[in-house]
Design a protein around this motif. Structure first.
Motif, mmCIF file in Angstrom:
data_model
loop_
_atom_site.group_PDB
_atom_site.id
_atom_site.type_symbol
_atom_site.label_atom_id
_atom_site.label_comp_id
_atom_site.label_asym_id
_atom_site.label_seq_id
_atom_site.Cartn_x
_atom_site.Cartn_y
_atom_site.Cartn_z
ATOM 1 N N ILE A 27 14.171 -35.603 -18.354
ATOM 2 C CA ILE A 27 15.489 -36.215 -18.223
ATOM 3 C C ILE A 27 16.572 -35.164 -18.049
ATOM 4 O O ILE A 27 17.440 -35.276 -17.190
ATOM 5 C CB ILE A 27 15.795 -37.099 -19.456
ATOM 6 N N ILE A 28 16.513 -34.084 -18.871
ATOM 7 C CA ILE A 28 17.589 -33.106 -18.790
ATOM 8 C C ILE A 28 17.544 -32.309 -17.503
ATOM 9 O O ILE A 28 18.582 -31.902 -16.992
ATOM 10 C CB ILE A 28 17.581 -32.154 -20.010
ATOM 11 N N VAL A 29 16.339 -32.110 -16.941
ATOM 12 C CA VAL A 29 16.255 -31.441 -15.644
ATOM 13 C C VAL A 29 16.787 -32.353 -14.558
ATOM 14 O O VAL A 29 17.478 -31.932 -13.636
ATOM 15 C CB VAL A 29 14.806 -31.022 -15.345
ATOM 16 N N ALA A 30 16.493 -33.655 -14.688
ATOM 17 C CA ALA A 30 16.958 -34.606 -13.688
ATOM 18 C C ALA A 30 18.465 -34.800 -13.740
ATOM 19 O O ALA A 30 19.083 -35.202 -12.767
ATOM 20 C CB ALA A 30 16.282 -35.960 -13.902
ATOM 21 N N GLN A 31 19.066 -34.471 -14.875
ATOM 22 C CA GLN A 31 20.487 -34.741 -15.060
ATOM 23 C C GLN A 31 21.327 -33.484 -15.213
ATOM 24 O O GLN A 31 22.562 -33.572 -15.262
ATOM 25 C CB GLN A 31 20.634 -35.634 -16.291
ATOM 26 N N ALA A 32 20.696 -32.302 -15.280
ATOM 27 C CA ALA A 32 21.441 -31.071 -15.559
ATOM 28 C C ALA A 32 22.346 -30.728 -14.382
ATOM 29 O O ALA A 32 21.977 -29.997 -13.494
ATOM 30 C CB ALA A 32 20.489 -29.919 -15.819
ATOM 31 N N THR A 33 23.520 -31.276 -14.398
ATOM 32 C CA THR A 33 24.373 -31.240 -13.227
ATOM 33 C C THR A 33 25.506 -30.254 -13.351
ATOM 34 O O THR A 33 25.486 -29.174 -12.792
ATOM 35 C CB THR A 33 24.989 -32.636 -13.015
ATOM 36 N N ALA A 100 11.084 -34.618 -11.202
ATOM 37 C CA ALA A 100 12.470 -34.560 -11.662
ATOM 38 C C ALA A 100 13.406 -35.216 -10.654
ATOM 39 O O ALA A 100 14.358 -35.906 -11.030
ATOM 40 C CB ALA A 100 12.874 -33.108 -11.908
ATOM 41 N N SER A 101 13.136 -35.023 -9.359
ATOM 42 C CA SER A 101 13.957 -35.650 -8.318
ATOM 43 C C SER A 101 13.831 -37.170 -8.358
ATOM 44 O O SER A 101 14.822 -37.890 -8.216
ATOM 45 C CB SER A 101 13.545 -35.122 -6.943
ATOM 46 N N CYS A 102 12.610 -37.645 -8.563
ATOM 47 C CA CYS A 102 12.394 -39.096 -8.669
ATOM 48 C C CYS A 102 13.129 -39.666 -9.876
ATOM 49 O O CYS A 102 13.738 -40.740 -9.799
ATOM 50 C CB CYS A 102 10.908 -39.403 -8.764
ATOM 51 N N ALA A 103 13.073 -38.933 -11.002
ATOM 52 C CA ALA A 103 13.787 -39.374 -12.194
ATOM 53 C C ALA A 103 15.290 -39.402 -11.945
ATOM 54 O O ALA A 103 15.990 -40.332 -12.369
ATOM 55 C CB ALA A 103 13.454 -38.462 -13.374
ATOM 56 N N LEU A 104 15.795 -38.396 -11.239
ATOM 57 C CA LEU A 104 17.223 -38.325 -10.938
ATOM 58 C C LEU A 104 17.660 -39.490 -10.067
ATOM 59 O O LEU A 104 18.655 -40.170 -10.359
ATOM 60 C CB LEU A 104 17.542 -36.998 -10.253
ATOM 61 N N LEU A 230 9.726 -22.289 -11.631
ATOM 62 C CA LEU A 230 11.117 -21.851 -11.539
ATOM 63 C C LEU A 230 11.619 -21.827 -10.104
ATOM 64 O O LEU A 230 12.775 -22.201 -9.840
ATOM 65 C CB LEU A 230 11.277 -20.469 -12.180
ATOM 66 N N CYS A 231 10.774 -21.423 -9.167
ATOM 67 C CA CYS A 231 11.200 -21.410 -7.761
ATOM 68 C C CYS A 231 11.422 -22.830 -7.243
ATOM 69 O O CYS A 231 12.372 -23.092 -6.492
ATOM 70 C CB CYS A 231 10.168 -20.684 -6.910
ATOM 71 N N GLY A 232 10.555 -23.755 -7.661
ATOM 72 C CA GLY A 232 10.733 -25.147 -7.249
ATOM 73 C C GLY A 232 12.032 -25.725 -7.774
ATOM 74 O O GLY A 232 12.778 -26.391 -7.042
ATOM 75 N N LEU A 233 12.333 -25.472 -9.061
ATOM 76 C CA LEU A 233 13.567 -25.981 -9.648
ATOM 77 C C LEU A 233 14.794 -25.224 -9.155
ATOM 78 O O LEU A 233 15.913 -25.741 -9.205
ATOM 79 C CB LEU A 233 13.470 -25.906 -11.174
ATOM 80 N N PHE A 234 14.596 -24.004 -8.675
ATOM 81 C CA PHE A 234 15.680 -23.241 -8.046
ATOM 82 C C PHE A 234 16.220 -24.013 -6.837
ATOM 83 O O PHE A 234 17.433 -24.232 -6.703
ATOM 84 C CB PHE A 234 15.136 -21.870 -7.641
ATOM 85 N N PHE A 235 15.315 -24.449 -5.962
ATOM 86 C CA PHE A 235 15.742 -25.211 -4.776
ATOM 87 C C PHE A 235 16.183 -26.622 -5.156
ATOM 88 O O PHE A 235 17.093 -27.187 -4.535
ATOM 89 C CB PHE A 235 14.607 -25.257 -3.749
ATOM 90 N N TYR A 236 15.538 -27.184 -6.172
ATOM 91 C CA TYR A 236 15.923 -28.514 -6.659
ATOM 92 C C TYR A 236 17.379 -28.511 -7.108
ATOM 93 O O TYR A 236 18.168 -29.398 -6.738
ATOM 94 C CB TYR A 236 14.995 -28.896 -7.816
ATOM 95 N N ASP A 237 17.744 -27.520 -7.919
ATOM 96 C CA ASP A 237 19.101 -27.457 -8.462
ATOM 97 C C ASP A 237 20.135 -27.277 -7.359
ATOM 98 O O ASP A 237 21.180 -27.930 -7.352
ATOM 99 C CB ASP A 237 19.180 -26.297 -9.463
ATOM 100 N N ILE A 238 19.841 -26.405 -6.398
ATOM 101 C CA ILE A 238 20.781 -26.156 -5.297
ATOM 102 C C ILE A 238 20.971 -27.408 -4.453
ATOM 103 O O ILE A 238 22.102 -27.789 -4.121
ATOM 104 C CB ILE A 238 20.286 -24.988 -4.423
ATOM 105 N N PHE A 239 19.873 -28.069 -4.117
ATOM 106 C CA PHE A 239 19.958 -29.243 -3.243
ATOM 107 C C PHE A 239 20.751 -30.376 -3.895
ATOM 108 O O PHE A 239 21.662 -30.949 -3.276
ATOM 109 C CB PHE A 239 18.553 -29.730 -2.881
ATOM 110 N N TRP A 240 20.420 -30.698 -5.150
ATOM 111 C CA TRP A 240 21.043 -31.862 -5.767
ATOM 112 C C TRP A 240 22.474 -31.603 -6.211
ATOM 113 O O TRP A 240 23.254 -32.550 -6.379
ATOM 114 C CB TRP A 240 20.198 -32.349 -6.940
ATOM 115 N N VAL A 241 22.855 -30.343 -6.421
ATOM 116 C CA VAL A 241 24.239 -30.049 -6.790
ATOM 117 C C VAL A 241 25.124 -29.950 -5.550
ATOM 118 O O VAL A 241 26.213 -30.526 -5.492
ATOM 119 C CB VAL A 241 24.328 -28.739 -7.608
ATOM 120 N N PHE A 242 24.661 -29.216 -4.527
ATOM 121 C CA PHE A 242 25.487 -28.979 -3.341
ATOM 122 C C PHE A 242 25.233 -29.981 -2.213
ATOM 123 O O PHE A 242 26.105 -30.201 -1.374
ATOM 124 C CB PHE A 242 25.242 -27.564 -2.807
#
Length: 390
Positions: A27-33, A100-104, A230-242
């Protein structure tokens, strides 16, 4: 005709905490905005904070982010020695950003379709239960030492067994003491405080407990698995924030103790302050479980120093400071993993290259991945089934 097979869930304390920690991390990864909130005047009309107030707030956030990683990493070493924790495989790490993307997206749809007040009411109850358990698990050793000697420490053992002899399986196997009950009662008071007031201190107590337990219980098996995650969540964070407004929408709607907050106007308004800087727990837990792996690697080297662990902690600190600096320069919330992942992954790899430990680092495994897969298959095959109804 045979009745449908019924799967019986095996409940143990560590397993329940492990599942809860993994659930919270999803949940926190899906929502860490909004990893760190902007301090300029915002839509709520809150005035900008003073430089002193901002320094206190961000300094406190950084310290609170480092504490769960430090203590959780050392607790993970002890937990690994005393138990056989479930470990994340390369396949698990690869699909985690997708999950995490599906949860988001699921949370985004739910908040669009239903009233966020009712959803947050349900989530408040859910996180109250998890928060009390996590805080009890964290503080039980401390509270037990503070209990007066006049109160006897009576051990209890609750079991529920299916079958006899070698075929017996424990569905419930839970040990606790009367001191643990005292700890649970004390932590329940914190939970009641959070339910009634949603105070930022109660929020932080729950958030710190979640982070420490997650770093302790969620184990990466090797460095390659950690790099994939970590590399997967690196791109995940960039995509969903920006890339979209999905993450921002969920963050503004989601109310739960899954971030650390500290008021920037504490010096002016005291504990009634309400202009907060914040850091999502995902930006602590995800790098934290990788840093904990490096501490276990340090222990495997049998050296006097914890070189890789300390270097990774320093890298995490510098990455977090870079996040705050860039945020203030560009006046826009930043995906912290954009800076934390290169720092936390690149620093130990470069250090291992310099020290000649690169091969040992990549070969290190808490336990061989083949054994993990075999263990999972055995657990599936050994799950008890309900008796057939004639």
């Amino acid at each position: 005709m045979d009745s449908p097979k019924v799967t019986i869930i095996v409940v143990k304390t560590d397993m329940a905490l492990n599942i809860a920690a993994r659930d919270v991390v999803n949940i926190i990864v899906a929502q860490a905005t909004e990893n760190v909130k902007e301090n300029a005047t915002n839509a709520t009309g809150k005035p900008p904070s003073t430089p002193e107030g901002m320094a206190v707030a961000y300094g406190s956030i950084v310290i609170m982010a480092l504490l769960p990683i430090f203590f959780g990493a050392y607790r993970s070493v002890n937990y690994h020695k005393e138990n056989k924790p479930e470990k994340m495989t390369k396949k698990d790490a690869a699909i985690f950003p997708i999950m995490a993307s599906c949860a988001l997206v699921g949370l985004y749809v739910v908040f669009k379709l239903f009233s966020k007040e009712y959803i947050n009411l349900l989530l408040t109850g859910y996180f109250f239960f998890l928060g009390v358990l996590a805080l009890t698990h964290l503080l039980s050793p401390v509270v037990s030492k503070l209990v007066p000697a006049a109160i006897p420490n009576i051990p209890f053992h609750i079991t529920f067994k299916q079958g006899e002899g070698e075929l017996a399986q424990y569905l419930i196997n839970y040990r606790f003491s009367s001191y643990d009950v005292v700890s649970l009662a004390a932590c329940s008071l914190v939970g009641a405080w959070y339910l009634i007031q949603k105070h930022w201190i109660a929020n932080n107590l729950f958030g710190l407990a979640f982070a420490v337990n997650a770093v302790e219980l969620l184990h990466l098996n090797n460095v390659i698995t950690g790099c994939i995650l970590l590399c997967g969540l690196f791109f995940y964070d960039i995509f969903w924030v920006f890339g979209t407004d999905v993450m921002v929408t969920v963050a503004k709607s989601f109310e739960a103790p899954i971030k650390l907050v500290f008021p920037q106007d504490l010096l002016q308004n005291g504990f009634a302050a309400n202009n907060f800087a914040m850091l999502g727990l995902g930006d602590i837990v995800i790098p934290g479980i990788f840093i904990a792996l490096l501490l276990r690697f340090d222990h495997s080297l049998k050296r006097q120093t914890k070189t890789y662990f300390h270097a990774a902690c320093l890298a995490y600190f510098l990455g977090l400071m870079a996040t705050i600096f860039v945020m203030h320069v560009f006046k826009h919330a930043q995906p912290a993993l954009l800076y934390l992942v290169p720092a936390c992954v690149g620093t130990p790899l470069l250090l291992a290259l310099v020290k000649g430990d690169l091969t040992a680092l990549f070969k290190y495994e808490d336990s061989p991945e083949e054994k993990i897969e075999e263990k999972k298959k055995d657990e599936k095959s050994n799950k008890p089934e309900a008796k057939k109804v004639k």
